[in-house]
Design a protein around this motif. Structure first.
Motif, PDB file in Angstrom:
ATOM      1  N   ILE A   1      -7.577   3.207  -5.752  1.00  0.00           N
ATOM      2  CA  ILE A   1      -7.199   1.873  -5.259  1.00  0.00           C
ATOM      3  C   ILE A   1      -6.967   1.901  -3.743  1.00  0.00           C
ATOM      4  CG2 ILE A   1      -4.710   2.172  -5.664  1.00  0.00           C
ATOM      5  CD1 ILE A   1      -4.616  -0.766  -6.504  1.00  0.00           C
ATOM      6  N   LEU A   2      -6.493   3.024  -3.219  1.00  0.00           N
ATOM      7  CA  LEU A   2      -6.251   3.131  -1.776  1.00  0.00           C
ATOM      8  C   LEU A   2      -7.548   3.350  -1.006  1.00  0.00           C
ATOM      9  CD1 LEU A   2      -3.038   5.367  -1.830  1.00  0.00           C
ATOM     10  CD2 LEU A   2      -3.171   2.883  -1.620  1.00  0.00           C
TER      11      LEU A   2
ATOM     12  N   ILE B   1      -2.808  14.355   7.351  1.00  0.00           N
ATOM     13  CA  ILE B   1      -3.167  14.513   5.931  1.00  0.00           C
ATOM     14  C   ILE B   1      -4.165  15.652   5.761  1.00  0.00           C
ATOM     15  CG2 ILE B   1      -4.288  13.385   3.959  1.00  0.00           C
ATOM     16  CD1 ILE B   1      -3.262  10.698   5.122  1.00  0.00           C
ATOM     17  N   LEU B   2      -5.158  15.685   6.631  1.00  0.00           N
ATOM     18  CA  LEU B   2      -6.186  16.723   6.553  1.00  0.00           C
ATOM     19  C   LEU B   2      -5.557  18.111   6.696  1.00  0.00           C
ATOM     20  CD1 LEU B   2      -9.326  16.748   6.307  1.00  0.00           C
ATOM     21  CD2 LEU B   2      -9.380  17.035   8.791  1.00  0.00           C
TER      22      LEU B   2
ATOM     23  N   LEU C   1      -2.886   4.902   5.393  1.00  0.00           N
ATOM     24  CA  LEU C   1      -2.894   6.347   5.631  1.00  0.00           C
ATOM     25  C   LEU C   1      -1.583   6.975   5.191  1.00  0.00           C
ATOM     26  CD1 LEU C   1      -5.202   8.121   6.865  1.00  0.00           C
ATOM     27  CD2 LEU C   1      -5.541   5.676   7.089  1.00  0.00           C
ATOM     28  N   ARG C   2      -0.478   6.298   5.452  1.00  0.00           N
ATOM     29  CA  ARG C   2       0.802   6.816   4.952  1.00  0.00           C
ATOM     30  C   ARG C   2       0.797   6.837   3.426  1.00  0.00           C
ATOM     31  NH1 ARG C   2       4.950   7.819   8.495  1.00  0.00           N
ATOM     32  NH2 ARG C   2       4.506   7.137  10.627  1.00  0.00           N
ATOM     33  N   ALA C   3       0.236   5.805   2.822  1.00  0.00           N
ATOM     34  CA  ALA C   3       0.147   5.772   1.362  1.00  0.00           C
ATOM     35  C   ALA C   3      -0.626   6.976   0.835  1.00  0.00           C
ATOM     36  CB  ALA C   3      -0.519   4.475   0.913  1.00  0.00           C
ATOM     37  N   LEU C   4      -1.726   7.316   1.488  1.00  0.00           N
ATOM     38  CA  LEU C   4      -2.509   8.479   1.074  1.00  0.00           C
ATOM     39  C   LEU C   4      -1.724   9.776   1.290  1.00  0.00           C
ATOM     40  CD1 LEU C   4      -6.011   7.422   2.395  1.00  0.00           C
ATOM     41  CD2 LEU C   4      -5.410   7.855   0.000  1.00  0.00           C
TER      42      LEU C   4
ATOM     43  N   ARG D   1       0.843  -1.214   0.000  1.00  0.00           N
ATOM     44  CA  ARG D   1       0.000   0.000   0.000  1.00  0.00           C
ATOM     45  C   ARG D   1       0.872   1.255   0.000  1.00  0.00           C
ATOM     46  NH1 ARG D   1      -3.271  -2.989   4.668  1.00  0.00           N
ATOM     47  NH2 ARG D   1      -4.842  -4.069   3.405  1.00  0.00           N
ATOM     48  N   MET D   2       1.891   1.278   0.853  1.00  0.00           N
ATOM     49  CA  MET D   2       2.752   2.463   0.918  1.00  0.00           C
ATOM     50  C   MET D   2       3.501   2.677  -0.394  1.00  0.00           C
ATOM     51  SD  MET D   2       4.123   2.575   4.874  1.00  0.00           S
ATOM     52  CE  MET D   2       4.576   0.857   5.047  1.00  0.00           C
ATOM     53  N   ALA D   3       3.928   1.584  -1.019  1.00  0.00           N
ATOM     54  CA  ALA D   3       4.604   1.706  -2.317  1.00  0.00           C
ATOM     55  C   ALA D   3       3.645   2.232  -3.379  1.00  0.00           C
ATOM     56  CB  ALA D   3       5.175   0.358  -2.731  1.00  0.00           C
ATOM     57  N   LEU D   4       2.413   1.762  -3.348  1.00  0.00           N
ATOM     58  CA  LEU D   4       1.415   2.263  -4.289  1.00  0.00           C
ATOM     59  C   LEU D   4       1.226   3.770  -4.122  1.00  0.00           C
ATOM     60  CD1 LEU D   4      -1.272  -0.563  -4.108  1.00  0.00           C
ATOM     61  CD2 LEU D   4      -0.158   0.239  -6.205  1.00  0.00           C
ATOM     62  N   GLY D   5       1.205   4.233  -2.872  1.00  0.00           N
ATOM     63  CA  GLY D   5       1.043   5.666  -2.623  1.00  0.00           C
ATOM     64  C   GLY D   5       2.131   6.501  -3.256  1.00  0.00           C
TER      65      GLY D   5
END
Length: 614
Positions: free
Chosen positions: A139-140, A189-190, A150-153, A125-129
């Motif tokens: 996808i996330l 993130i927000l 959340l880190r991915a986002l 997931r983090m790599a995808l981000g």
């Protein structure tokens, strides 16, 4: 007695506790060999290890490629995502994320569907981000609310992948049932990306009021401020609620300049706060107005914020008088910077440049550059040009850095300096003058119409494998500071070069009396600069070491001037900071005493560092 390293003690611990003295010795030796190739940035050899018939070696090779970050490894790492071992797939995903290449997205997407282990899924997931385009962020949103997602986002948002759908997902992650780490990351993130929707203001207020997670609350205050929420609510929070120091800092910062004379009691209360961070930010926030008085400084207990206040509200005579009595170099630095407020301040700064020494002299020169930014027309005078060259020809790394950085935006008026600047660059010594060298090179490249050639320091400190082998599992060191104590636990498996450097410096008694020269509430406390101003280093560097560790509250990283330039300065994170992941070495974590770290201010000292016996 200074805390010098005792090989006798560690030898006893090694033979009784160290895992590498057992059957794991072979694995350790292979890991050691791979790490050396990692530090040499030897992609071809690491790709050879990636094809080993031993899973441990394949995993180590993939992790090492994550530090090297060579596009040549892209296809082999994509192939490794289909490895039969989960741990190898996780390491390959990490390394692909470090490349950040969109070509890796299809392979990562397929691996996400195949994998079952939570830790592997998190790495994917983090790599995808890091590898997706804004159109692929959906996808996330189909993944559960986990720390990795959340880190991915957060990574995706850094590349522009943030929209209403992402914001809606992030808001759902702020609920209590998702856990504190997810809450903190969602609020982060927000705060950094929020899309202004006025109907969110009451929702953020409720989330803040109901949360006991100070990290999430800090970021929620940031988010509220970015939506231009009512400053009255933030003042109410400051006045009526019991806040953690960084929460106070966020509220003050987000109010901005929206203070008025009716707020004087609250302002004076915050100026008198016993914590440096709170008082200092309050000084910065107060607007210039008739109702603001310089004599408020008389009630302020902390010297640096008091100097900042005098610099902000006092006249040149008052500032000069305060300089005559000041003893602390950071107090003097703030007072010198105050002269940049005045059109006639350059003469006083020129005099200060002549009669001070480093690091105070560098603070004076920084103020001279700030004066030039404040008064651009007057900076075209012959006097300013003389003062500018007076500082730069001193060969001081900080003054050359500040001067070259300013000249990059004003070089057309200094084209006749090209030869002298080139000669100055050639006199610098690497790696200790690296920051000045790179800024001068950038300036000369602009003048000559070419691409800058960044310096690559060659003086790498070798890893002391023998010393590392004597370390017990989970080695800890106690730091005693002017604010109290805290304990670091080293991570030699993640960053052996960084831990080697730490042990070398500790052996030499280096850390004693070093200061924290940079403190940013909600971000980091940084220290251990030999000069005390952030421009000091050693006559050696170490390679950057990146692995699956992420920056969270208490993570200890190495400061750098770019990849493979780390040496002695370290920083401690106050909150989770995804934007630092995979860009800075993490070599330790705070396991006790974060409340001390949160009290640190500019100028606080490290008094002693001791090895903590189990």
């Amino acid at each position: 007695m200074k805390p010098y390293f005792s090989f006798i003690f560690f030898a006893i611990v090694f033979f009784s506790c160290n895992p590498y003295s057992s059957d794991q010795g072979k694995v350790y030796l292979q890991w050691k060999e791979i790490h050396e190739f990692q530090n040499q940035r030897n992609t071809d050899t690491l790709l050879y290890f990636l094809k080993s018939d031993q899973a441990d070696i394949r995993r180590s090779a993939a992790r090492a490629l994550g530090s090297v970050q060579d596009e040549k490894a892209l296809n082999e790492l994509k192939f490794a995502l289909a490895d039969e071992q989960e741990e190898v797939r996780a390491a390959a995903a990490f390394a692909l994320g470090q490349l950040g290449n969109v070509q890796a997205f299809p392979s990562l997407q397929a691996a996400l569907m195949r994998s079952k282990e939570f830790s592997t899924l998190e790495e994917i997931r983090m790599a995808l981000g890091k590898c997706l385009t804004p159109k692929q962020v959906g996808i996330l949103l189909d993944q559960p609310a986990s720390p990795g997602n959340l880190r991915a986002l957060a990574y995706a948002a850094q590349n522009g992948a943030y929209n209403d759908q992402v914001q809606a997902y992030v808001l759902t992650c702020l609920q209590d049932e998702n856990g504190r780490e997810v809450q903190s990351l969602a609020a982060n993130i927000l705060a950094r990306n929020i899309i202004d929707q006025q109907d969110l203001i009451p929702q953020i207020q409720v989330l803040f009021e109901e949360s006991d997670n100070k990290e999430a609350r800090y970021h929620l205050l940031e988010a509220y401020g970015k939506m231009k929420g009512n400053a009255g609510w933030l003042k109410y929070v400051l006045e009526k609620q019991t806040l953690a120091p960084m929460e106070k800092c966020a509220a003050i910062r987000e109010i901005g300049k929206d203070w008025n004379s009716s707020d004087i009691p609250l302002i004076k209360k915050l100026l008198k706060d016993p914590l440096y961070n709170v008082a200092s930010i309050m000084v910065s926030a107060v607007p210039e107005a008739d109702w603001v008085k310089s004599d408020w400084a008389l009630e302020m207990p902390l010297m640096i914020p008091k100097a900042q206040w005098l610099g902000k509200t006092g006249d040149m005579k008052l500032i000069s008088s305060a300089l005559d009595t000041a003893r602390n170099v950071y107090v003097k630095g703030e007072l010198w910077k105050a002269y940049a407020r005045f059109p006639t301040g350059l003469e006083a700064l020129q005099e200060g440049l002549a009669r001070t020494s480093v690091p105070e002299q560098a603070f004076v020169f920084e103020a001279i550059i700030e004066w030039a930014n404040q008064f651009p027309e007057q900076s075209k005078s012959d006097l300013f040009k003389r003062v500018l060259w007076q500082g730069m020809q001193s060969r001081d790394v900080a003054m050359i850095y500040y001067g070259a950085l300013w000249l990059q935006s004003n070089w057309e008026d200094y084209s006749d300096w090209q030869l002298r600047l080139s000669e100055l660059k050639n006199e610098l010594k690497l790696p200790i003058d690296l920051e000045a060298y790179n800024e001068l090179e950038g300036l000369l490249a602009k003048m000559e119409g070419r691409t800058p050639n960044k310096a690559n320091p060659a003086d790498m400190l070798p890893i002391d494998w023998q010393q590392l082998s004597f370390l017990p599992p989970h080695p800890q060191f106690e730091f005693y500071t002017t604010q109290g104590g805290f304990v670091l636990e080293l991570l030699p498996e993640a960053a052996p070069a960084a831990v080697t450097a730490f042990l070398k410096l500790w052996n030499e008694g280096f850390y004693e009396e070093k200061t924290f020269h940079r403190v940013v509430p909600g971000f980091v406390a940084q220290g251990a600069c030999p000069r005390g101003d952030g421009f000091g280093g050693m006559n050696w560097v170490i390679p950057s070491e990146f692995d699956e560790h992420q920056f969270e509250a208490g993570s200890v990283g190495l400061a750098s001037a770019g990849k493979d330039t780390e040496s002695c300065q370290f920083f401690i994170n106050y909150t989770s900071t995804p934007r630092l992941d995979g860009r800075y070495t993490i070599f330790a974590k705070v396991v006790y005493g974060m409340e001390t770290v949160e009290r640190l201010g500019v100028g606080d000292q490290i008094m002693e560092v001791k090895f903590k016996k189990k």
